[in-house]
Design an enzyme around this catalytic site. Sequence first.
Site, PDB file in Angstrom:
ATOM      1  N   GLU A 118       3.976   2.614   4.648  1.00 59.53           N
ATOM      2  CA  GLU A 118       3.091   3.128   3.776  1.00 59.53           C
ATOM      3  C   GLU A 118       2.776   4.667   4.119  1.00 59.53           C
ATOM      4  O   GLU A 118       2.087   5.170   3.635  1.00 59.53           O
ATOM      5  CB  GLU A 118       1.605   2.611   3.271  1.00 59.53           C
ATOM      6  CG  GLU A 118       1.734   1.157   2.617  1.00 59.53           C
ATOM      7  CD  GLU A 118       2.151   1.136   1.215  1.00 59.53           C
ATOM      8  OE1 GLU A 118       2.288   2.163   0.676  1.00 59.53           O
ATOM      9  OE2 GLU A 118       2.397   0.075   0.411  1.00 59.53           O
TER      10      GLU A 118
ATOM     11  N   ASP B 130      -5.076  -2.622   7.981  1.00 55.21           N
ATOM     12  CA  ASP B 130      -4.861  -2.464   6.841  1.00 55.21           C
ATOM     13  C   ASP B 130      -6.120  -2.149   5.837  1.00 55.21           C
ATOM     14  O   ASP B 130      -7.292  -2.636   6.447  1.00 55.21           O
ATOM     15  CB  ASP B 130      -4.284  -3.417   5.649  1.00 55.21           C
ATOM     16  CG  ASP B 130      -3.453  -2.603   4.494  1.00 55.21           C
ATOM     17  OD1 ASP B 130      -3.982  -1.846   3.957  1.00 55.21           O
ATOM     18  OD2 ASP B 130      -2.314  -3.283   4.069  1.00 55.21           O
TER      19      ASP B 130
ATOM     20  N   ASP C 136      -4.357  -7.110   0.595  1.00 58.44           N
ATOM     21  CA  ASP C 136      -2.765  -7.255   0.204  1.00 58.44           C
ATOM     22  C   ASP C 136      -2.871  -8.746  -0.200  1.00 58.44           C
ATOM     23  O   ASP C 136      -1.651  -9.485  -0.012  1.00 58.44           O
ATOM     24  CB  ASP C 136      -1.806  -6.669   0.836  1.00 58.44           C
ATOM     25  CG  ASP C 136      -1.737  -5.239   0.986  1.00 58.44           C
ATOM     26  OD1 ASP C 136      -2.678  -4.656   0.181  1.00 58.44           O
ATOM     27  OD2 ASP C 136      -1.100  -4.757   1.915  1.00 58.44           O
TER      28      ASP C 136
ATOM     29  N   ASP D  49      -2.469   3.293   6.112  1.00 59.15           N
ATOM     30  CA  ASP D  49      -3.669   3.758   5.467  1.00 59.15           C
ATOM     31  C   ASP D  49      -5.010   3.024   6.122  1.00 59.15           C
ATOM     32  O   ASP D  49      -6.085   3.310   5.552  1.00 59.15           O
ATOM     33  CB  ASP D  49      -3.585   3.285   3.717  1.00 59.15           C
ATOM     34  CG  ASP D  49      -3.539   1.936   3.308  1.00 59.15           C
ATOM     35  OD1 ASP D  49      -4.300   1.286   4.098  1.00 59.15           O
ATOM     36  OD2 ASP D  49      -3.157   1.562   2.525  1.00 59.15           O
TER      37      ASP D  49
ATOM     38  N   HIS E 268       4.232  -1.962   1.563  1.00 64.11           N
ATOM     39  CA  HIS E 268       3.612  -2.992   2.116  1.00 64.11           C
ATOM     40  C   HIS E 268       4.559  -4.285   1.527  1.00 64.11           C
ATOM     41  O   HIS E 268       4.120  -5.384   2.091  1.00 64.11           O
ATOM     42  CB  HIS E 268       2.245  -3.095   2.296  1.00 64.11           C
ATOM     43  CG  HIS E 268       1.945  -3.692   3.789  1.00 64.11           C
ATOM     44  ND1 HIS E 268       0.674  -3.542   4.152  1.00 64.11           N
ATOM     45  CD2 HIS E 268       2.686  -4.328   4.834  1.00 64.11           C
ATOM     46  CE1 HIS E 268       0.501  -4.328   5.564  1.00 64.11           C
ATOM     47  NE2 HIS E 268       1.824  -4.769   5.551  1.00 64.11           N
TER      48      HIS E 268
ATOM     49  N   HIS F 221       2.874  -4.770  -3.858  1.00 61.75           N
ATOM     50  CA  HIS F 221       2.665  -4.060  -2.420  1.00 61.75           C
ATOM     51  C   HIS F 221       1.051  -4.837  -2.109  1.00 61.75           C
ATOM     52  O   HIS F 221       0.490  -4.911  -1.019  1.00 61.75           O
ATOM     53  CB  HIS F 221       2.551  -2.750  -2.285  1.00 61.75           C
ATOM     54  CG  HIS F 221       1.375  -1.768  -2.724  1.00 61.75           C
ATOM     55  ND1 HIS F 221       1.115  -0.619  -2.293  1.00 61.75           N
ATOM     56  CD2 HIS F 221       0.884  -2.033  -3.879  1.00 61.75           C
ATOM     57  CE1 HIS F 221       0.399  -0.127  -2.927  1.00 61.75           C
ATOM     58  NE2 HIS F 221       0.001  -0.794  -4.029  1.00 61.75           N
TER      59      HIS F 221
ATOM     60  N   HIS G 266      -6.672  -2.495   3.002  1.00 58.19           N
ATOM     61  CA  HIS G 266      -6.667  -3.657   1.897  1.00 58.19           C
ATOM     62  C   HIS G 266      -6.269  -4.919   2.552  1.00 58.19           C
ATOM     63  O   HIS G 266      -5.443  -4.973   3.325  1.00 58.19           O
ATOM     64  CB  HIS G 266      -5.506  -3.014   0.740  1.00 58.19           C
ATOM     65  CG  HIS G 266      -5.862  -1.297   0.361  1.00 58.19           C
ATOM     66  ND1 HIS G 266      -5.374  -0.552   0.943  1.00 58.19           N
ATOM     67  CD2 HIS G 266      -6.745  -0.727  -0.656  1.00 58.19           C
ATOM     68  CE1 HIS G 266      -5.739   0.547   0.622  1.00 58.19           C
ATOM     69  NE2 HIS G 266      -6.493   0.497  -0.319  1.00 58.19           N
TER      70      HIS G 266
ATOM     71  N   ASP H  76      -0.176  -1.227   8.233  1.00 54.88           N
ATOM     72  CA  ASP H  76      -0.343   0.011   7.200  1.00 54.88           C
ATOM     73  C   ASP H  76      -1.049   1.264   7.584  1.00 54.88           C
ATOM     74  O   ASP H  76      -2.297   1.234   8.008  1.00 54.88           O
ATOM     75  CB  ASP H  76      -0.936  -0.833   5.976  1.00 54.88           C
ATOM     76  CG  ASP H  76      -0.968   0.147   4.794  1.00 54.88           C
ATOM     77  OD1 ASP H  76      -0.956   1.337   4.635  1.00 54.88           O
ATOM     78  OD2 ASP H  76      -0.654  -0.345   3.471  1.00 54.88           O
TER      79      ASP H  76
END
Length: 372
Positions: free
Chosen positions: A339, A188, A192, A296, A160, A205, A190, A294
């Site tokens: 990712e 996401d 980030d 994830d 990312h 990332h 996260h 992303d």
Amino acid sequence: MAPSRLSDIADIALPTTKSTSATDTVTALPDTPASSVGSRTFGRSIMNTSLIESKFLSHPEDLGVVAVGFSGGQCKPGVDAAPSALIEAGLLTQIRDELGYNLHGHDTVHLYTDLVPKEDPDYRNMKNPRAVSAVTKKIADQVYNQAKEGRLVLTLGGDHSIAIGTIGGSAKAIRERLGREIAVIWVDAHADINTPETSGSGNIHGMPVSFLTGLAKEDKEDVFGWIKDENRISVKKIVYIGLRDVDAGEKRILRENGIKAFSMFDIDRHGIGRVMEMALGHIGSDTPIHLSFDVDALDPMWAPSTGTPVRGGLTLREGDYICECVHQTGSLVAVDLVEVNPSLAPAEDIGAHETVRAGCSLVRCALGESLL
């Protein structure tokens, strides 16, 4: 592995990651006569199938593709093999033949090995700072060159950190072409948005949003000093969806800057339909949207082969719905998928294949695939 022509691919094993000294030698994309050196039209279709009228694209039937085999923003190898895996799973063929896009761009996956310095010591707590800076600067140019033509841009990553380049490039192009700022929907697990100083790992990332919003800045040209105001986005024009693993420093940044964020708590409470209504309402109907997804963000049940999986995430259907909703606005100007890491599942495990399949589904939905 040798370059693979998509017209010859049906159902093949995912590629393994390997090193190469060449910059662009991993996977060849669908072939048609070249229109220019390096960047070309490599897939023509009869008609785009989307029924949504684009508000901001002068050539909505065209799709610029940037395939980014880069993993330097984090420490786990294998994410650089994701574009090849997605392409070999038939993604670009599906986009051309089923969704009706004319494909433009480079006919190989970029590895950027020529941009990675022999020595790249930590700087301000960042790992691989010069490599990530050089590569994202190049990606910004690649995305800009596609976006300035008035076409939608799809970037297949890669970790990312590449969003520093993808969003930086589309922000610049939209400012020049339309005189507008873009909004970003960041899907996401996260946030980030760590700065180099708040990051616990030093992996870049986990920092792209801080550089894109100007919360993190650096004057050194070779360490993100190339990022100018034309590449940046406003903290008021970013919306997070799917957060569930946010560092303490990131929570403070989100609160202090009034950044709109929908965690999995919000999705559980309101449902994904209402969350998308609120997210798009915050952005407004007159703003170009860059969707950065992303994988994830999905629960590991649906996308296990990713570098930082977190349980309790989106279902694949919820992820597809997010992409469908953004497409239906008519405001979409760019899409990132990042990712996917095919190497993190054992060869006999279906996890890598399922993650690649999920990634392909997300992209198709963002580009207009519908259930009916």
